[in-house]
Design a protein around this motif. Structure first.
Motif, PDB file in Angstrom:
ATOM      1  N   LYS A 116      63.604  -6.895  88.139  1.00 50.23           N
ATOM      2  CA  LYS A 116      62.763  -7.393  87.049  1.00 50.23           C
ATOM      3  C   LYS A 116      63.524  -8.494  86.336  1.00 50.23           C
ATOM      4  CE  LYS A 116      59.830  -3.445  86.178  1.00 50.23           C
ATOM      5  NZ  LYS A 116      59.365  -2.413  85.288  1.00 50.23           N
ATOM      6  N   ILE A 117      62.846  -9.601  86.131  1.00 50.23           N
ATOM      7  CA  ILE A 117      63.462 -10.673  85.354  1.00 50.23           C
ATOM      8  C   ILE A 117      62.479 -11.099  84.274  1.00 50.23           C
ATOM      9  CG2 ILE A 117      64.888 -11.500  87.287  1.00 50.23           C
ATOM     10  CD1 ILE A 117      62.975 -13.946  87.440  1.00 50.23           C
ATOM     11  N   GLU A 118      63.038 -11.504  83.150  1.00 47.50           N
ATOM     12  CA  GLU A 118      62.181 -12.008  82.077  1.00 47.50           C
ATOM     13  C   GLU A 118      62.296 -13.520  82.069  1.00 47.50           C
ATOM     14  OE1 GLU A 118      61.801 -11.760  77.274  1.00 47.50           O
ATOM     15  OE2 GLU A 118      62.023  -9.852  78.346  1.00 47.50           O
ATOM     16  N   VAL A 119      61.150 -14.178  82.049  1.00 52.83           N
ATOM     17  CA  VAL A 119      61.142 -15.637  82.039  1.00 52.83           C
ATOM     18  C   VAL A 119      60.339 -16.122  80.841  1.00 52.83           C
ATOM     19  CG1 VAL A 119      61.398 -15.842  84.534  1.00 52.83           C
ATOM     20  CG2 VAL A 119      59.114 -15.738  83.565  1.00 52.83           C
ATOM     21  N   ASN A 120      60.725 -17.269  80.326  1.00 55.96           N
ATOM     22  CA  ASN A 120      60.002 -17.849  79.199  1.00 55.96           C
ATOM     23  C   ASN A 120      59.158 -19.001  79.732  1.00 55.96           C
ATOM     24  OD1 ASN A 120      59.405 -17.538  76.513  1.00 55.96           O
ATOM     25  ND2 ASN A 120      60.783 -19.182  75.899  1.00 55.96           N
ATOM     26  N   VAL A 121      57.886 -18.956  79.436  1.00 52.80           N
ATOM     27  CA  VAL A 121      56.945 -19.904  80.033  1.00 52.80           C
ATOM     28  C   VAL A 121      56.327 -20.781  78.962  1.00 52.80           C
ATOM     29  CG1 VAL A 121      54.779 -20.041  81.328  1.00 52.80           C
ATOM     30  CG2 VAL A 121      56.457 -18.291  81.911  1.00 52.80           C
ATOM     31  N   GLU A 122      56.329 -22.077  79.235  1.00 51.74           N
ATOM     32  CA  GLU A 122      55.659 -23.018  78.324  1.00 51.74           C
ATOM     33  C   GLU A 122      54.238 -23.243  78.849  1.00 51.74           C
ATOM     34  OE1 GLU A 122      57.906 -26.588  77.337  1.00 51.74           O
ATOM     35  OE2 GLU A 122      59.729 -25.497  77.887  1.00 51.74           O
ATOM     36  N   PRO A 123      53.311 -23.636  77.959  1.00 54.12           N
ATOM     37  CA  PRO A 123      51.924 -23.841  78.387  1.00 54.12           C
ATOM     38  C   PRO A 123      51.780 -24.962  79.415  1.00 54.12           C
ATOM     39  CG  PRO A 123      52.108 -23.849  75.984  1.00 54.12           C
ATOM     40  CD  PRO A 123      53.503 -23.866  76.534  1.00 54.12           C
ATOM     41  N   LYS A 124      50.845 -24.758  80.335  1.00 53.85           N
ATOM     42  CA  LYS A 124      50.399 -25.789  81.282  1.00 53.85           C
ATOM     43  C   LYS A 124      51.526 -26.431  82.093  1.00 53.85           C
ATOM     44  CE  LYS A 124      46.313 -26.960  78.593  1.00 53.85           C
ATOM     45  NZ  LYS A 124      45.595 -27.962  77.871  1.00 53.85           N
ATOM     46  N   LYS A 125      52.487 -25.626  82.522  1.00 60.99           N
ATOM     47  CA  LYS A 125      53.577 -26.162  83.344  1.00 60.99           C
ATOM     48  C   LYS A 125      53.495 -25.534  84.727  1.00 60.99           C
ATOM     49  CE  LYS A 125      56.199 -28.184  80.036  1.00 60.99           C
ATOM     50  NZ  LYS A 125      57.243 -29.118  79.906  1.00 60.99           N
ATOM     51  N   GLN A 126      54.259 -26.108  85.638  1.00 62.77           N
ATOM     52  CA  GLN A 126      54.395 -25.490  86.962  1.00 62.77           C
ATOM     53  C   GLN A 126      55.841 -25.088  87.158  1.00 62.77           C
ATOM     54  OE1 GLN A 126      53.151 -27.347  90.583  1.00 62.77           O
ATOM     55  NE2 GLN A 126      51.192 -26.325  90.548  1.00 62.77           N
ATOM     56  N   TYR A 127      56.012 -23.868  87.626  1.00 59.39           N
ATOM     57  CA  TYR A 127      57.341 -23.333  87.881  1.00 59.39           C
ATOM     58  C   TYR A 127      57.415 -22.891  89.336  1.00 59.39           C
ATOM     59  CZ  TYR A 127      57.602 -23.047  82.783  1.00 59.39           C
ATOM     60  OH  TYR A 127      57.608 -23.343  81.445  1.00 59.39           O
ATOM     61  N   SER A 128      58.647 -22.693  89.797  1.00 63.68           N
ATOM     62  CA  SER A 128      58.799 -22.104  91.127  1.00 63.68           C
ATOM     63  C   SER A 128      59.705 -20.888  90.998  1.00 63.68           C
ATOM     64  CB  SER A 128      59.397 -23.110  92.112  1.00 63.68           C
ATOM     65  OG  SER A 128      60.766 -23.305  91.828  1.00 63.68           O
ATOM     66  N   ILE A 129      59.522 -19.950  91.915  1.00 64.71           N
ATOM     67  CA  ILE A 129      60.399 -18.784  91.973  1.00 64.71           C
ATOM     68  C   ILE A 129      60.949 -18.718  93.394  1.00 64.71           C
ATOM     69  CG2 ILE A 129      58.570 -17.116  92.545  1.00 64.71           C
ATOM     70  CD1 ILE A 129      61.315 -16.256  90.070  1.00 64.71           C
ATOM     71  N   SER A 130      62.259 -18.543  93.489  1.00 65.63           N
ATOM     72  CA  SER A 130      62.889 -18.433  94.804  1.00 65.63           C
ATOM     73  C   SER A 130      64.021 -17.417  94.682  1.00 65.63           C
ATOM     74  CB  SER A 130      63.421 -19.795  95.258  1.00 65.63           C
ATOM     75  OG  SER A 130      64.341 -20.286  94.297  1.00 65.63           O
ATOM     76  N   TYR A 131      64.633 -17.110  95.811  1.00 70.03           N
ATOM     77  CA  TYR A 131      65.705 -16.119  95.811  1.00 70.03           C
ATOM     78  C   TYR A 131      66.991 -16.787  96.254  1.00 70.03           C
ATOM     79  CZ  TYR A 131      68.151 -11.695  96.509  1.00 70.03           C
ATOM     80  OH  TYR A 131      69.039 -10.658  96.423  1.00 70.03           O
ATOM     81  N   ASP A 132      68.054 -16.602  95.490  1.00 68.12           N
ATOM     82  CA  ASP A 132      69.363 -17.143  95.824  1.00 68.12           C
ATOM     83  C   ASP A 132      70.180 -16.021  96.461  1.00 68.12           C
ATOM     84  OD1 ASP A 132      72.073 -17.900  95.812  1.00 68.12           O
ATOM     85  OD2 ASP A 132      71.727 -19.311  94.173  1.00 68.12           O
ATOM     86  N   LYS A 133      70.420 -16.140  97.771  1.00 70.52           N
ATOM     87  CA  LYS A 133      71.134 -15.079  98.497  1.00 70.52           C
ATOM     88  C   LYS A 133      72.559 -14.903  98.003  1.00 70.52           C
ATOM     89  CE  LYS A 133      69.063 -14.642 103.050  1.00 70.52           C
ATOM     90  NZ  LYS A 133      69.117 -15.198 104.375  1.00 70.52           N
ATOM     91  N   LYS A 134      73.238 -16.024  97.684  1.00 69.81           N
ATOM     92  CA  LYS A 134      74.638 -15.937  97.254  1.00 69.81           C
ATOM     93  C   LYS A 134      74.765 -15.164  95.948  1.00 69.81           C
ATOM     94  CE  LYS A 134      76.395 -20.038  99.579  1.00 69.81           C
ATOM     95  NZ  LYS A 134      75.456 -21.153  99.694  1.00 69.81           N
ATOM     96  N   GLN A 135      73.867 -15.482  95.005  1.00 67.84           N
ATOM     97  CA  GLN A 135      73.928 -14.813  93.698  1.00 67.84           C
ATOM     98  C   GLN A 135      73.138 -13.501  93.683  1.00 67.84           C
ATOM     99  OE1 GLN A 135      72.569 -17.654  90.798  1.00 67.84           O
ATOM    100  NE2 GLN A 135      74.294 -19.039  91.157  1.00 67.84           N
ATOM    101  N   GLU A 136      72.405 -13.249  94.784  1.00 68.26           N
ATOM    102  CA  GLU A 136      71.546 -12.063  94.886  1.00 68.26           C
ATOM    103  C   GLU A 136      70.622 -11.925  93.677  1.00 68.26           C
ATOM    104  OE1 GLU A 136      73.736  -8.542  95.842  1.00 68.26           O
ATOM    105  OE2 GLU A 136      74.568  -9.397  97.675  1.00 68.26           O
ATOM    106  N   SER A 137      70.043 -13.062  93.316  1.00 68.76           N
ATOM    107  CA  SER A 137      69.124 -13.027  92.173  1.00 68.76           C
ATOM    108  C   SER A 137      68.011 -14.058  92.372  1.00 68.76           C
ATOM    109  CB  SER A 137      69.882 -13.319  90.874  1.00 68.76           C
ATOM    110  OG  SER A 137      70.413 -14.631  90.923  1.00 68.76           O
ATOM    111  N   PHE A 138      66.946 -13.866  91.615  1.00 65.73           N
ATOM    112  CA  PHE A 138      65.813 -14.783  91.682  1.00 65.73           C
ATOM    113  C   PHE A 138      66.064 -15.970  90.770  1.00 65.73           C
ATOM    114  CE2 PHE A 138      64.116 -10.797  93.163  1.00 65.73           C
ATOM    115  CZ  PHE A 138      63.356 -11.206  94.249  1.00 65.73           C
TER     116      PHE A 138
END
Length: 149
Positions: A116-138
């Protein structure tokens, strides 16, 4: 059953599948429009993963829940998967999965524990989500605004 009946049956099934796909796409676009009209400030999170690879080395990011509830997946751009995010803090429950050709088995699939991760989102934007294997985190990144929504 004669050949003509068989051809008619197969043709009918193909036709039905087209109709079903059309209705499903229409329902999807209507629910998308409904969401967008009810949440004009919503942002979009595009999933950056590799679901197809010629040699079978795939990795998939699955968004299980957003703020504790499963959400409707939308298609973004050229067949990319995405989700709507409302402005403010959002808790994403994400899971990463890899698959590769095996030696003894056909496929070796590794499914990582959900995070579970908490993200802060601004209105009307585009974001991407990916996985970083080295850091083992999204990794949640804001995409440059292309001026299209």
């Amino acid at each position: 059953m004669g050949m003509t009946q068989y051809i008619l049956l197969v043709g009918g099934l193909i036709l039905l599948s087209f109709v079903y796909q059309g209705v499903a796409m229409y329902m999807h676009s209507m629910s998308k429009k409904k969401f967008e009209s009810e949440n004009p400030d919503a942002s979009i999170m595009v999933i950056k993963d590799c679901q197809w690879h010629p040699l079978g080395f795939t990795n998939t990011v699955n968004c299980l829940t957003i703020n504790g509830e499963p959400q409707m997946q939308i298609s973004v751009g050229y067949g990319q998967r995405g989700f709507y995010l409302k402005p403010g803090a959002n808790v994403l429950e994400l899971q990463y999965e890899t698959q590769r050709p095996g030696i003894l088995h056909k496929w070796v699939r590794t499914t990582y524990d959900p995070q579970k991760i908490e993200v802060n989102v601004e209105p009307k934007k585009q974001y991407s989500i990916s996985y970083d294997k080295k850091q083992e985190s999204f990794v949640f990144t804001e995409l440059a605004d292309k001026g299209n929504k």
